[in-house]
Design a protein around this motif. Structure first.
Motif, mmCIF file in Angstrom:
data_model
loop_
_atom_site.group_PDB
_atom_site.id
_atom_site.type_symbol
_atom_site.label_atom_id
_atom_site.label_comp_id
_atom_site.label_asym_id
_atom_site.label_seq_id
_atom_site.Cartn_x
_atom_site.Cartn_y
_atom_site.Cartn_z
ATOM 1 N N GLY A 1 -38.725 27.247 22.452
ATOM 2 C CA GLY A 1 -38.344 27.769 21.148
ATOM 3 C C GLY A 1 -39.975 29.052 21.889
ATOM 4 N N SER A 2 -40.569 29.353 20.774
ATOM 5 C CA SER A 2 -41.114 30.335 21.132
ATOM 6 C C SER A 2 -42.905 29.818 20.624
ATOM 7 C CB SER A 2 -41.331 31.243 19.062
ATOM 8 O OG SER A 2 -40.332 31.603 18.965
ATOM 9 N N TYR A 3 -43.054 28.264 20.408
ATOM 10 C CA TYR A 3 -44.650 28.054 20.456
ATOM 11 C C TYR A 3 -45.204 27.181 21.925
ATOM 12 C CZ TYR A 3 -43.696 28.097 15.590
ATOM 13 O OH TYR A 3 -43.476 27.757 13.729
ATOM 14 N N ARG A 4 -46.418 27.146 22.040
ATOM 15 C CA ARG A 4 -46.101 26.933 23.300
ATOM 16 C C ARG A 4 -45.984 25.398 23.437
ATOM 17 N NH1 ARG A 4 -50.279 29.561 26.397
ATOM 18 N NH2 ARG A 4 -50.842 31.682 24.300
ATOM 19 N N ASP A 5 -46.052 24.686 24.956
ATOM 20 C CA ASP A 5 -45.278 23.406 24.902
ATOM 21 C C ASP A 5 -46.156 22.216 24.375
ATOM 22 O OD1 ASP A 5 -43.628 25.160 26.408
ATOM 23 O OD2 ASP A 5 -44.203 23.486 28.367
ATOM 24 N N SER A 6 -47.255 22.461 23.819
ATOM 25 C CA SER A 6 -48.214 21.692 23.221
ATOM 26 C C SER A 6 -48.228 21.577 21.959
ATOM 27 C CB SER A 6 -49.589 21.484 23.824
ATOM 28 O OG SER A 6 -49.923 23.239 23.619
ATOM 29 N N VAL A 7 -47.795 22.361 21.601
ATOM 30 C CA VAL A 7 -47.444 23.547 20.008
ATOM 31 C C VAL A 7 -47.278 21.988 19.370
ATOM 32 C CG1 VAL A 7 -47.622 24.048 18.019
ATOM 33 C CG2 VAL A 7 -48.514 25.068 19.960
ATOM 34 N N LEU A 8 -47.354 21.142 17.704
ATOM 35 C CA LEU A 8 -46.411 20.613 16.730
ATOM 36 C C LEU A 8 -46.028 21.318 15.932
ATOM 37 C CD1 LEU A 8 -48.163 17.137 16.868
ATOM 38 C CD2 LEU A 8 -46.240 17.848 18.550
ATOM 39 N N SER A 9 -45.183 22.020 15.038
ATOM 40 C CA SER A 9 -44.729 22.674 13.549
ATOM 41 C C SER A 9 -43.702 22.275 13.289
ATOM 42 C CB SER A 9 -44.268 24.084 14.354
ATOM 43 O OG SER A 9 -42.743 23.774 14.997
ATOM 44 N N VAL A 10 -44.288 22.654 11.767
ATOM 45 C CA VAL A 10 -43.243 22.319 10.530
ATOM 46 C C VAL A 10 -42.835 23.053 10.400
ATOM 47 C CG1 VAL A 10 -43.376 20.443 8.556
ATOM 48 C CG2 VAL A 10 -44.499 20.252 10.144
ATOM 49 N N ASP A 11 -41.032 23.703 9.818
ATOM 50 C CA ASP A 11 -40.665 24.527 9.151
ATOM 51 C C ASP A 11 -40.594 23.695 7.364
ATOM 52 O OD1 ASP A 11 -40.439 26.605 11.283
ATOM 53 O OD2 ASP A 11 -38.698 25.679 11.762
ATOM 54 N N THR A 12 -41.180 25.149 6.924
ATOM 55 C CA THR A 12 -40.668 24.379 5.008
ATOM 56 C C THR A 12 -41.328 25.370 4.403
ATOM 57 O OG1 THR A 12 -42.329 22.582 3.344
ATOM 58 C CG2 THR A 12 -43.500 24.517 4.995
ATOM 59 N N SER A 13 -40.813 25.228 2.946
ATOM 60 C CA SER A 13 -40.869 25.881 1.803
ATOM 61 C C SER A 13 -42.117 26.250 1.508
ATOM 62 C CB SER A 13 -40.353 25.503 1.035
ATOM 63 O OG SER A 13 -41.060 24.581 0.582
ATOM 64 N N GLY A 14 -41.994 27.544 1.428
ATOM 65 C CA GLY A 14 -43.375 28.920 1.059
ATOM 66 C C GLY A 14 -44.416 27.633 0.295
ATOM 67 N N ASP A 15 -44.206 27.044 -0.352
ATOM 68 C CA ASP A 15 -45.072 26.135 -1.547
ATOM 69 C C ASP A 15 -45.585 25.542 -0.773
ATOM 70 O OD1 ASP A 15 -42.293 25.745 -2.049
ATOM 71 O OD2 ASP A 15 -42.811 25.040 -4.296
ATOM 72 N N THR B 1 -45.465 36.748 -1.815
ATOM 73 C CA THR B 1 -44.695 35.097 -1.996
ATOM 74 C C THR B 1 -43.985 35.213 -1.291
ATOM 75 O OG1 THR B 1 -45.576 35.248 -4.713
ATOM 76 C CG2 THR B 1 -44.266 33.054 -3.261
ATOM 77 N N SER B 2 -43.788 34.050 -0.023
ATOM 78 C CA SER B 2 -43.310 33.621 0.995
ATOM 79 C C SER B 2 -42.029 32.543 0.495
ATOM 80 C CB SER B 2 -43.789 33.794 2.437
ATOM 81 O OG SER B 2 -44.461 34.193 2.872
ATOM 82 N N GLU B 3 -40.853 32.644 0.536
ATOM 83 C CA GLU B 3 -40.211 32.062 0.380
ATOM 84 C C GLU B 3 -40.055 31.112 1.639
ATOM 85 O OE1 GLU B 3 -34.992 31.251 -0.088
ATOM 86 O OE2 GLU B 3 -35.797 33.221 0.395
ATOM 87 N N TYR B 4 -40.774 31.511 2.539
ATOM 88 C CA TYR B 4 -40.388 30.091 3.711
ATOM 89 C C TYR B 4 -41.777 30.030 4.601
ATOM 90 C CZ TYR B 4 -35.478 30.085 2.480
ATOM 91 O OH TYR B 4 -34.348 29.536 2.055
ATOM 92 N N SER B 5 -42.367 29.169 5.471
ATOM 93 C CA SER B 5 -43.468 29.516 5.784
ATOM 94 C C SER B 5 -43.178 28.008 6.924
ATOM 95 C CB SER B 5 -44.831 28.528 5.464
ATOM 96 O OG SER B 5 -45.816 29.136 5.403
ATOM 97 N N ARG B 6 -43.998 28.090 7.844
ATOM 98 C CA ARG B 6 -44.401 27.305 8.999
ATOM 99 C C ARG B 6 -45.920 26.557 8.944
ATOM 100 N NH1 ARG B 6 -41.894 30.890 14.525
ATOM 101 N NH2 ARG B 6 -40.352 32.144 12.991
ATOM 102 N N VAL B 7 -46.159 25.336 9.610
ATOM 103 C CA VAL B 7 -47.091 24.903 9.648
ATOM 104 C C VAL B 7 -47.283 24.930 11.030
ATOM 105 C CG1 VAL B 7 -48.465 23.441 9.347
ATOM 106 C CG2 VAL B 7 -47.862 24.353 7.310
ATOM 107 N N ALA B 8 -48.350 24.729 11.777
ATOM 108 C CA ALA B 8 -48.679 24.718 13.448
ATOM 109 C C ALA B 8 -50.063 23.873 13.578
ATOM 110 C CB ALA B 8 -48.032 25.949 14.039
ATOM 111 N N VAL B 9 -49.658 23.420 15.145
ATOM 112 C CA VAL B 9 -51.436 22.795 15.627
ATOM 113 C C VAL B 9 -51.388 22.740 16.766
ATOM 114 C CG1 VAL B 9 -50.216 20.563 14.924
ATOM 115 C CG2 VAL B 9 -52.786 21.062 14.993
#
Length: 738
Positions: free
Chosen positions: A429-443, A562-570
């Motif tokens: 995918g687009s993230y670095r190998d070390s990244v954890l991510s969540v695809d969620t709603s914007g709110d 106001t975004s309908e979808y969002s991501r969280v990554a670390v």
């Protein structure tokens, strides 16, 4: 005297017949056991699916008032996948699947025994904190896909369920379970490529007494026996071994199933009751395998029935014709036609079986050509003896190589598929190998990031999650781009990019004119133009492993989006990865946390499964091939006891005869293994075109394709070494016995 009584008398009186009958029974038992094992694999995968079908999020919604809200997600721990099911009871009672003791209430968790042990063994920050609430029980074996599956069933109230939850009337019914298509295909291929070597082993065993039986039956024909009586006698002799072998294979099949339980597939091993074959199919196998053996034995009586005098005096058979060579291209064309005809598995397996059969048709002709070459150009005694044997009886000479040819075909096909599958793996995918991510709603993204960061602070970890709302850029000419709102500094940490962060702007891998673009928080929402003077800055991907969205600094995003979808990554490090994952999973509340391990986990599992199955299949085929080659060589000596006895009586050294027998095995095997290697590669390329995920994927031709040819030739030569003990036995027995 009825045929069965006569067959029993022959078994009692003739030791060689008893030996051949015993080996034939063993060959039939192996064939029956392998077929029952391979046929049980689709049913085993269906049994797995039936147990785990309750773990699926999507199922029937319209069978009454919804009583259950359910959401599924996947997690990863210590190299293993965790299946998480979040549920909330809505109204009324919920029918429980087998192995699930209750629907957990809010704040309660049910886990599989394997996951329970891991949670108690490790610090809570590494695993247990991922599941909110108290563990109130364990899931039974009947609720798990495989015995050591990691599963968590987490209870919620309806208002705390993930936004992706699905409402329906209870758990998914068992009727929706499906078999594993890949293992079903492999089982079908296994039946084709392993049943034939087993039958070759049976035929080789029967050839140990072929000459003596043929002479005995010819004598009966000359004494007045009818063709039907001769056929009945042969059927009785062969039927005793075939029926006994089929029953032995059936009795031994539970042992094979218990061994198959230990072979992992799709992440884990199997339960004892997974392997089963319906009664009707079992009866069919127990009838079909002996019937094939009987049919082959009766078919071999053509010469005795038509010309008993010729069978007694053993006239040289008619030469083979060149048209046999046409069977190879004809079956190959049919095989690829079956592949292009919509990938009908049964039609493809038929084409594969016909390709294997074509090798049996072509092999004797090639053997005769090799024999003619040696007779015309070589003058050493052993070469002349081998050449005359190959030319005068090519079918019998090729028989020793038939099993080896099929093993080489199987190995070459496997070594064509495996490197090609290996080349298809990878990505992340687009993230670095070390990244954890969540695809969620914007709110929800901000709340998830804040909760994760609070947990990370409590764990005394420096890592911090970042919320990245998704936006859409649309131009007046209809083109559009996806973007995420993130600072350049954070983007460099989580995405596969290199950039010089020199102020707010839009970072893009390609040239972009912002004048005609508007930005919106949803694809179908009206957009807002960027402020004049917004800069588009260059950014470079570190690799092309995934798609990179536009990276938009929060400072340049127009107000009111106001975004309908969002991501969280670390971003993580190897030392804190499991604890960071725990913080993210706990904050996500049932939504999947993606990572490179999870992305590649299914690929690695499937590739490992294919390697394991390939090694087992090729090993079994090689063992069967070696046994059939050794038995066929010994049978060749037994067939020509009178000839070899006369040569020895005339002073021919045993070593010369042994060298001739080894040449008989080696010369056809060398040519036939090369040909079957090429044919196996062609079959592998055809099967790869079915299994590959994308038409853009290309097959990989590995130098290891030479290995089956070399090993097959070595096995044929090694198996031919049994000729020396057989010749010594002929020398020790009086020639008058024949």
């Amino acid at each position: 005297m009825i045929p069965v009584q006569l067959a029993v008398k022959v078994l009692r009186a003739d030791r060689r017949t008893r030996t051949a009958t015993l080996l034939t029974a063993v060959g039939v038992a192996v064939a029956t056991g392998l077929v029952l094992l391979l046929l049980s694999l689709p049913y085993a995968t269906q049994a797995r699916a039936e147990r785990a079908v309750w773990q699926e999020q999507y199922g029937n919604r319209d069978d009454g008032t919804p009583t259950l809200s359910i959401s599924t997600s996947t997690d990863f721990f210590d190299g293993r996948r965790i299946d998480r099911v979040d549920v909330a009871a809505l109204a009324g009672g919920v029918a429980l699947p087998a192995g699930v003791p209750k629907v957990p209430a809010p704040g309660e968790v049910l886990v599989s025994p394997e996951l329970f042990q891991a949670m108690n063994r490790l610090p809570a920050a590494q695993l247990a904190d991922r599941f909110p609430g108290k563990v109130v029980g364990t899931l039974g074996e009947d609720a798990l896909r495989y015995p050591d599956q990691l599963v968590a069933l987490v209870g919620h109230s309806p208002d705390t369920m993930p936004s992706t939850a699905n409402q329906r009337d209870g758990f998914v019914p068992r009727s929706e379970a499906r078999v594993d298509p890949l293992l079903t295909l492999l089982a079908g291929v296994g039946v084709v490529v392993l049943l034939v070597p087993s039958l070759v082993l049976v035929a080789s065993s029967a050839r140990l007494i072929a000459a003596r039986r043929e002479q005995r039956l010819a004598a009966l024909r000359l004494a007045g026996a009818t063709p039907g009586q001769v056929v009945a006698i042969t059927a009785a002799e062969t039927g005793i071994a075939a029926v006994a072998g089929a029953l032995i294979g059936w009795v031994a099949s539970p042992l094979l199933w218990s061994l198959a339980r230990l072979v992992p597939w799709d992440g884990g091993t199997w339960l004892a009751g997974d392997f089963r074959v319906p009664i009707g199919l079992t009866v069919f196998v127990l009838v079909a395998v002996p019937a094939l053996v009987l049919l082959a034995a009766v078919f071999g009586l053509r010469r005795v029935v038509r010309n008993p005098v010729g069978a007694v005096v053993q006239h040289t058979p008619k030469p083979l014709r060149w048209w046999r060579l046409l069977s190879l291209p004809a079956t190959a064309v049919f095989f690829f036609f079956a592949i292009e005809k919509g990938h009908d598995v049964n039609l493809v397996l038929l084409g594969l079986a016909l390709m294997i059969a074509s090798a049996v048709v072509v092999g004797p002709y090639v053997t005769a050509v090799i024999g003619g070459f040696f007779v015309s150009r070589w003058r050493t005694p052993s070469a002349l003896l081998a050449g005359r044997r190959l030319r005068n009886d090519p079918r019998g000479a090729y028989r020793a190589s038939a099993g080896v040819v099929l093993a080489v075909f199987t190995g070459s096909m496997a070594l064509t598929l495996m490197p090609s599958f290996d080349a298809m793996t990878g990505g992340g995918g687009s993230y670095r190998d070390s990244v954890l991510s969540v695809d969620t709603s914007g709110d929800r993204s901000v709340a998830i990031a804040e909760q994760a960061n609070a947990t990370l602070a409590r764990y005394n970890l420096p890592a911090r999650a970042v919320s990245m709302p998704e936006v859409t850029l649309k131009s007046v000419n209809g083109s559009s781009y996806q973007g995420v709102v993130v600072s350049c500094a954070d983007a460099v940490k989580v995405f596969r990019v290199q950039a010089t962060c020199d102020g707010p702007g839009i970072y893009s891998t390609h040239h972009l004119e912002l004048g005609g673009f508007r930005v919106s928080g949803a694809y179908d929402a009206p957009g807002v133009p960027f402020a004049p003077g917004t800069d588009v800055k260059p950014v470079a991907q570190t690799d092309d492993d995934g798609y990179l969205p536009l990276l938009i600094d929060p400072a340049v995003v127009p107000a009111g989006i106001t975004s309908e979808y969002s991501r969280v990554a670390v971003d993580t490090t190897p030392a804190d990865r499991e604890m960071v994952r725990t913080a993210m999973v706990g904050a996500a509340g049932g939504e999947s946390v993606f990572s490179r391990e999870l992305y590649l986990g299914d690929q690695r599992n499937q590739l490992g499964d294919l390697r394991r199955v390939t090694v087992i299949g090729v090993t079994v085929a090689a063992i069967l091939a070696g046994c059939s080659a050794a038995i066929a060589t010994a049978g060749s000596v037994m067939d020509r006891r009178r000839t070899f006895g006369a040569l020895m009586a005339a002073g021919t050294p045993t070593r010369v005869l042994a060298r001739a027998l080894r040449m008989e095995a080696a010369l056809p095997a060398l040519v036939a293994t090369i040909g079957s290697g090429v044919l196996g590669m062609i079959a592998g390329l055809g099967l790869f075109s079915i299994i590959r995920e994308s038409r853009d994927a290309s097959a990989v031709i590995s130098p290891w394709l030479v290995a089956p040819v070399v090993l097959g030739f070595a096995v044929a030569v090694l198996a031919a070494s049994v000729c020396t003990p057989a010749l010594n036995r002929v020398r020790a027995e009086p020639l008058a016995d024949e």
